[in-house]
Design a protein around this motif. Structure first.
Motif, PDB file in Angstrom:
ATOM      1  N   ILE A   1       0.825  -1.204   0.000  1.00 57.81           N
ATOM      2  CA  ILE A   1       0.000   0.000   0.000  1.00 57.81           C
ATOM      3  C   ILE A   1       0.860   1.256   0.000  1.00 57.81           C
ATOM      4  O   ILE A   1       0.416   2.330  -0.385  1.00 57.81           O
ATOM      5  N   GLU A   2       2.133   1.096   0.380  1.00 56.68           N
ATOM      6  CA  GLU A   2       3.026   2.257   0.443  1.00 56.68           C
ATOM      7  C   GLU A   2       3.134   2.969  -0.906  1.00 56.68           C
ATOM      8  O   GLU A   2       3.309   4.184  -0.949  1.00 56.68           O
ATOM      9  N   TYR A   3       3.043   2.192  -2.015  1.00 58.95           N
ATOM     10  CA  TYR A   3       3.163   2.827  -3.319  1.00 58.95           C
ATOM     11  C   TYR A   3       2.047   3.851  -3.526  1.00 58.95           C
ATOM     12  O   TYR A   3       2.271   4.951  -4.002  1.00 58.95           O
ATOM     13  N   GLU A   4       0.836   3.457  -3.174  1.00 57.33           N
ATOM     14  CA  GLU A   4      -0.274   4.386  -3.361  1.00 57.33           C
ATOM     15  C   GLU A   4      -0.169   5.559  -2.413  1.00 57.33           C
ATOM     16  O   GLU A   4      -0.489   6.685  -2.761  1.00 57.33           O
ATOM     17  N   GLU A   5       0.262   5.260  -1.190  1.00 57.05           N
ATOM     18  CA  GLU A   5       0.392   6.348  -0.223  1.00 57.05           C
ATOM     19  C   GLU A   5       1.435   7.347  -0.700  1.00 57.05           C
ATOM     20  O   GLU A   5       1.247   8.563  -0.580  1.00 57.05           O
ATOM     21  N   ALA A   6       2.516   6.823  -1.273  1.00 58.14           N
ATOM     22  CA  ALA A   6       3.538   7.720  -1.815  1.00 58.14           C
ATOM     23  C   ALA A   6       2.917   8.596  -2.903  1.00 58.14           C
ATOM     24  O   ALA A   6       3.172   9.798  -2.956  1.00 58.14           O
ATOM     25  N   ALA A   7       2.071   7.999  -3.730  1.00 57.93           N
ATOM     26  CA  ALA A   7       1.441   8.772  -4.810  1.00 57.93           C
ATOM     27  C   ALA A   7       0.483   9.821  -4.243  1.00 57.93           C
ATOM     28  O   ALA A   7       0.422  10.948  -4.728  1.00 57.93           O
ATOM     29  N   LEU A   8      -0.260   9.460  -3.195  1.00 55.32           N
ATOM     30  CA  LEU A   8      -1.170  10.426  -2.569  1.00 55.32           C
ATOM     31  C   LEU A   8      -0.380  11.630  -2.067  1.00 55.32           C
ATOM     32  O   LEU A   8      -0.758  12.779  -2.279  1.00 55.32           O
ATOM     33  N   VAL A   9       0.743  11.325  -1.382  1.00 51.74           N
ATOM     34  CA  VAL A   9       1.568  12.403  -0.844  1.00 51.74           C
ATOM     35  C   VAL A   9       2.174  13.226  -1.976  1.00 51.74           C
ATOM     36  O   VAL A   9       2.333  14.438  -1.870  1.00 51.74           O
ATOM     37  N   ASP A  10       2.480  12.570  -3.102  1.00 50.27           N
ATOM     38  CA  ASP A  10       3.076  13.271  -4.238  1.00 50.27           C
ATOM     39  C   ASP A  10       2.071  14.139  -4.988  1.00 50.27           C
ATOM     40  O   ASP A  10       2.422  14.732  -6.000  1.00 50.27           O
ATOM     41  N   GLY A  11       0.838  14.174  -4.540  1.00 49.79           N
ATOM     42  CA  GLY A  11      -0.116  15.090  -5.141  1.00 49.79           C
ATOM     43  C   GLY A  11      -1.106  14.454  -6.095  1.00 49.79           C
ATOM     44  O   GLY A  11      -1.607  15.108  -6.993  1.00 49.79           O
ATOM     45  N   TYR A  12      -1.383  13.177  -5.920  1.00 54.33           N
ATOM     46  CA  TYR A  12      -2.360  12.510  -6.778  1.00 54.33           C
ATOM     47  C   TYR A  12      -3.604  12.150  -5.960  1.00 54.33           C
ATOM     48  O   TYR A  12      -3.518  11.945  -4.742  1.00 54.33           O
ATOM     49  N   THR A  13      -4.751  12.053  -6.639  1.00 57.95           N
ATOM     50  CA  THR A  13      -5.948  11.585  -5.951  1.00 57.95           C
ATOM     51  C   THR A  13      -5.900  10.068  -5.901  1.00 57.95           C
ATOM     52  O   THR A  13      -5.082   9.440  -6.567  1.00 57.95           O
TER      53      THR A  13
ATOM     54  N   TYR B   1      14.178   8.113 -13.617  1.00 54.46           N
ATOM     55  CA  TYR B   1      13.759   9.451 -14.053  1.00 54.46           C
ATOM     56  C   TYR B   1      12.264   9.657 -13.790  1.00 54.46           C
ATOM     57  O   TYR B   1      11.857  10.667 -13.230  1.00 54.46           O
ATOM     58  N   ASP B   2      11.468   8.674 -14.196  1.00 52.62           N
ATOM     59  CA  ASP B   2      10.020   8.816 -14.025  1.00 52.62           C
ATOM     60  C   ASP B   2       9.637   8.867 -12.551  1.00 52.62           C
ATOM     61  O   ASP B   2       8.698   9.559 -12.163  1.00 52.62           O
ATOM     62  N   ASN B   3      10.366   8.127 -11.737  1.00 54.05           N
ATOM     63  CA  ASN B   3      10.119   8.185 -10.295  1.00 54.05           C
ATOM     64  C   ASN B   3      10.356   9.593  -9.770  1.00 54.05           C
ATOM     65  O   ASN B   3       9.568  10.110  -8.985  1.00 54.05           O
ATOM     66  N   LEU B   4      11.467  10.193 -10.210  1.00 54.89           N
ATOM     67  CA  LEU B   4      11.794  11.537  -9.723  1.00 54.89           C
ATOM     68  C   LEU B   4      10.804  12.563 -10.260  1.00 54.89           C
ATOM     69  O   LEU B   4      10.441  13.517  -9.580  1.00 54.89           O
ATOM     70  N   ALA B   5      10.352  12.341 -11.505  1.00 54.12           N
ATOM     71  CA  ALA B   5       9.464  13.315 -12.130  1.00 54.12           C
ATOM     72  C   ALA B   5       8.019  13.158 -11.656  1.00 54.12           C
ATOM     73  O   ALA B   5       7.206  14.064 -11.820  1.00 54.12           O
ATOM     74  N   PHE B   6       7.727  12.021 -11.041  1.00 56.29           N
ATOM     75  CA  PHE B   6       6.337  11.697 -10.698  1.00 56.29           C
ATOM     76  C   PHE B   6       5.636  12.789  -9.869  1.00 56.29           C
ATOM     77  O   PHE B   6       4.526  13.196 -10.207  1.00 56.29           O
ATOM     78  N   PRO B   7       6.247  13.280  -8.796  1.00 56.24           N
ATOM     79  CA  PRO B   7       5.562  14.318  -8.009  1.00 56.24           C
ATOM     80  C   PRO B   7       5.340  15.589  -8.824  1.00 56.24           C
ATOM     81  O   PRO B   7       4.325  16.270  -8.645  1.00 56.24           O
ATOM     82  N   LEU B   8       6.275  15.889  -9.739  1.00 56.26           N
ATOM     83  CA  LEU B   8       6.147  17.123 -10.519  1.00 56.26           C
ATOM     84  C   LEU B   8       5.052  17.002 -11.561  1.00 56.26           C
ATOM     85  O   LEU B   8       4.427  17.975 -11.949  1.00 56.26           O
ATOM     86  N   ARG B   9       4.812  15.759 -12.029  1.00 59.41           N
ATOM     87  CA  ARG B   9       3.800  15.539 -13.068  1.00 59.41           C
ATOM     88  C   ARG B   9       2.399  15.471 -12.502  1.00 59.41           C
ATOM     89  O   ARG B   9       1.448  15.280 -13.253  1.00 59.41           O
ATOM     90  N   SER B  10       2.261  15.572 -11.200  1.00 64.13           N
ATOM     91  CA  SER B  10       0.931  15.485 -10.599  1.00 64.13           C
ATOM     92  C   SER B  10       0.001  16.511 -11.230  1.00 64.13           C
ATOM     93  O   SER B  10       0.396  17.648 -11.465  1.00 64.13           O
ATOM     94  N   PRO B  11      -1.229  16.107 -11.533  1.00 60.13           N
ATOM     95  CA  PRO B  11      -2.173  17.019 -12.177  1.00 60.13           C
ATOM     96  C   PRO B  11      -2.394  18.280 -11.338  1.00 60.13           C
ATOM     97  O   PRO B  11      -2.778  19.322 -11.849  1.00 60.13           O
ATOM     98  N   MET B  12      -2.113  18.167 -10.051  1.00 57.89           N
ATOM     99  CA  MET B  12      -2.310  19.295  -9.150  1.00 57.89           C
ATOM    100  C   MET B  12      -1.264  20.376  -9.410  1.00 57.89           C
ATOM    101  O   MET B  12      -1.518  21.556  -9.244  1.00 57.89           O
TER     102      MET B  12
END
Ligand SMILES: Nc1ncnc2c1ncn2[C@@H]1O[C@H](COP(=O)(O)OP(=O)(O)O)[C@@H](O)[C@H]1O
Ligand SMILES: [Mg+2]
Lengths: 334, 353
Positions: free
Chosen positions: A225-237, B93-104
């Motif tokens: 579940i950490e992968y999704e949580e990381a994505a949530l924190v990274d600014g994704y819904t 690269y995609d891992n690092l770019a992932f937070p920046l690519r957020s639709p938000m």
């Protein structure tokens, strides 16, 4: 070798010891195993080989004893499969015989002459196969998509009564399918869903859903579940995280589940026999009923079965890479 | 960058109380270390700040503003997880770019590239950008995970034991880099660890967490020199502090089971029975020393040596510089630095100061 470990090298090591070299004994074991696998595969494939041969045999070759292994291939079976025929009147046969002497007969004329039957129109085989494709295909898509969402919810959210619900879903599989065909038949009659595509798609979707939820829940549980949580924190819904993070990792599981659902819906016979008659009739009962019509056209049945086999074989072939990893049920990670 | 304040946070998991009335503040641009043993509630604290969990009661404030209703995306924190944080299906690269690519965030393409390059440079992972994350080494993975945090400017960095899965050498070098990075960029950081050395070396301030409660908050000096409880005293310092039961008799403190006594301090009121804590470096061998004992074990570590000295039924550990010439069963005389002693009452609370 063992000395080496106990005492270490007594002089400089000048040649490399390749760890990727396989010892002769291991290689022999490998070969033996390969031979066994090949033999088993051939044994398993014999019925399919016989079926393929039969599809291309003429009527005489089909019934000859002992069976002919080498024969002159003929498309007679396929012509029978795709056409409706009637006994040709004697006058027509005579005309054909005369034409045969001058040497210009079309394939259809030749079949008519050999079998004494005249083609009266197209058979319903293509329609039945199309029905099978539509019904099995769509019901698989629905079962997998709905199953995926349900499995995700069961895996990730604190659903009240989760264990009981999961058991309930499984329990729908415990009743033998045949037991419910009569009640279903009556219900479908009443609801006007008898012999409809919608009815069959709905039925197979519902039937496959339990399998799909259980399989997919297993696969999704495996994804930390950490992968999704990381994505949530990274600014994704959550939905975006599901789409970008969970889906790519669940793809092997989804492929495996889809194949299981497809094979069930594709092969299903009992419900199709009871709940369809014409418009929505699928291939399995229609191939079986060919047996019952007058003289048994073995080559036509074999040709029909061959055509029935091909779509599933193609799907499994396309998904083979996912399946190899998927059907181990997540025993091998990533 | 923001300050982050926790006010009376309580969180229960069914019967387990993971956090019990936890309050502390991470000041803007501060490196705050949350130190505690496994199961203390450190991860739970971080997850509540990131909104991956919701507290049962209490409040989280960013820059004095309550963020209790904010989603994880709204809170805009960067989280370095203890494990499993890199997306296995993507390249570095995609891992690092992932937070920046957020639709938000909708970062424009060239800017993404520039920021990823810069983060990769800081962390020395420029050569890894095209690799899939599955076949990176542990150290490289953790660098990428940290990189994913620093590509953007979050309000706070939350780091959950980012170094604990690495081998000792790697841990040390990454620790220095992290510290350098935090100091040069002035990032507000809440760093979680169970390793007291990490805490003492990196922190501006340390919060000690035990069984869901904050036991003490202070600078590394405070924590080491004035531990608030026996728990904190034993948690920090290696080798461990010597802790003895002691009785007050005739204004002398007698260490139970030994022949050692020290004058009772007069600047604070002492109960009849106390616990006395002595840091190993405060027990100093001296030929004219007031106390004596028998050497029962020496552990030479190179720069220093740990001596285990028996006095009566008690064993004291002493830390002395250099390699000691003491041998087993030698009699050793030593002094105890009286003004560096720590006194705790029966419940483990510090007495005085
Ligand atoms: N999701 C959960 N469900 C039940 N108990 C949990 C959960 N997460 C943490 N806990 C419990 O809460 C306590 C604190 O856990 P955690 O914050 O992970 O500690 P730490 O990170 O300091 O090792 C532990 O006793 C742990 O078992
Ligand atoms: Mg933890």
């Amino acid at each position: 070798m063992s000395d080496f470990y106990e005492t270490g090298p007594s002089k400089p090591v000048t040649e490399s010891i390749r760890v990727d070299k396989v010892s002769p004994k291991a290689r022999r074991m490998h070969n033996i195993r390969a031979i066994v696998v090949v033999i088993l595969a051939i044994l398993m494939l014999i019925p399919i080989l016989v079926m393929t041969q039969t599809a291309f045999k003429t009527r005489a070759d089909v019934v000859s004893v002992p069976p002919t292994i080498v024969f002159k291939p003929s498309l007679e079976g396929f012509v029978f499969l795709f056409t409706e025929r009637a006994i040709a009147p004697p006058g027509r046969i005579k005309a054909l015989q005369e034409a045969a002497e001058t040497g210009d007969l079309s394939l259809f004329d030749r079949v008519a002459l050999n079998s004494g039957q005249e083609i009266t129109g197209l058979s319903d085989y293509v329609g039945r196969l199309t029905n099978s494709l539509i019904i099995a295909g769509l019901s698989t898509v629905f079962a997998v998509v709905l199953g995926l969402f349900a499995a995700y919810a069961f895996s990730r959210f604190p659903v009240a009564g989760k264990d009981d619900l999961m058991f309930f879903i499984l329990s729908t599989r415990m009743l033998p399918a045949v037991v419910v065909t009569i009640p279903l038949f009556i219900m479908y009659r009443q609801l006007g869903m008898h012999d409809t595509h919608i009815g069959m798609i709905l039925l197979y979707t519902v039937f496959n859903l339990s399998l799909s939820v259980w399989l997919l829940k297993g696969f999704i549980d495996e994804i930390p579940i950490e992968y999704e949580e990381a994505a949530l924190v990274d600014g994704y819904t959550r939905m975006q995280a599901f789409y970008k993070i969970v889906l790519p990792q669940a793809i092997t599981g989804i492929a495996a589940t889809a194949v299981f659902c497809l094979i069930f819906a594709w092969n299903e016979y009992a419900f199709a026999l009871m709940l369809t008659s014409d418009t929505a009739r699928t291939a399995p009962p229609s191939i079986a009923t060919m047996l019952g019509r007058g003289g048994i056209e073995w080559s036509a049945i074999a040709a029909g079965s061959l055509g029935f086999l091909i779509p599933v074989a193609v799907v499994v072939f396309l998904l083979r890479n996912y399946l190899l990893r998927g059907v181990t049920f997540g025993a091998i990670r990533q | 960058m923001s300050s982050v304040e926790l006010q009376h946070i309580t969180k229960k998991f069914r019967t387990v109380t993971a956090l019990n009335d936890v309050s502390f503040t991470v000041k803007n641009r501060e490196f705050f270390v949350l130190l505690g043993p496994t199961g203390a509630g450190k991860t739970t604290t971080l997850r509540i700040i990131a909104a991956l969990l919701h507290q049962d009661s209490g409040s989280v404030l960013f820059d004095g503003e309550s963020v209790d209703d904010w989603t994880p995306a709204d809170r805009d924190v960067a989280f370095v997880f203890q494990q499993y944080s890199l997306y296995p299906t993507m390249t570095v690269y995609d891992n690092l770019a992932f937070p920046l690519r957020s639709p938000m965030r909708k970062t424009p393409g060239p800017e993404i590239k520039e920021k990823v390059q810069r983060a990769a440079e800081i962390l020395h992972i420029g050569h890894l950008l095209d690799r899939k994350t599955a076949n990176l080494s542990g150290g490289e993975m953790q660098r990428v995970a940290i990189g994913r945090a620093i590509v953007r400017e979050p309000r706070i960095f939350l780091m959950d034991e980012p170094l604990s899965n690495l081998d000792a050498k790697l841990r040390e070098s990454l620790r220095v880099e992290l510290q350098h990075m935090q100091k040069t960029q002035g990032n507000t950081t809440l760093f979680v660890t169970h390793d007291q050395i990490e805490a003492l070396t990196m922190a501006d301030r340390i919060g000690v967490l035990n069984e869901g409660r904050i036991v003490q908050v202070g600078t590394p000096n405070d924590i080491y020199d004035r531990p608030a409880t026996t728990f904190v005293a034993q948690l920090v310092g290696s080798p461990r502090i010597n802790l003895f039961d002691a009785r007050v008799e005739d204004s002398q403190l007698w260490l139970v089971g030994s022949k050692i006594s020290v004058p009772c301090p007069t600047d604070r009121t002492m109960p009849a029975t106390v616990q006395v804590g002595i840091r190993p470096e405060d027990i100093q061998p001296d030929p004219k020393g007031k106390f004596s004992g028998e050497v029962i074990l020496t552990e030479p570590l190179g720069v220093e040596t740990i001596l285990h000295i028996r006095s009566g039924e008690q064993v004291l550990t002493s830390l002395i510089p250099g390699i000691s010439s003491m041998r087993l069963h030698d009699t050793v005389h030593f002094n105890i630095l009286r003004d560096r002693l720590h006194y705790f009452d029966d419940s483990g609370k510090r007495i005085g100061q």
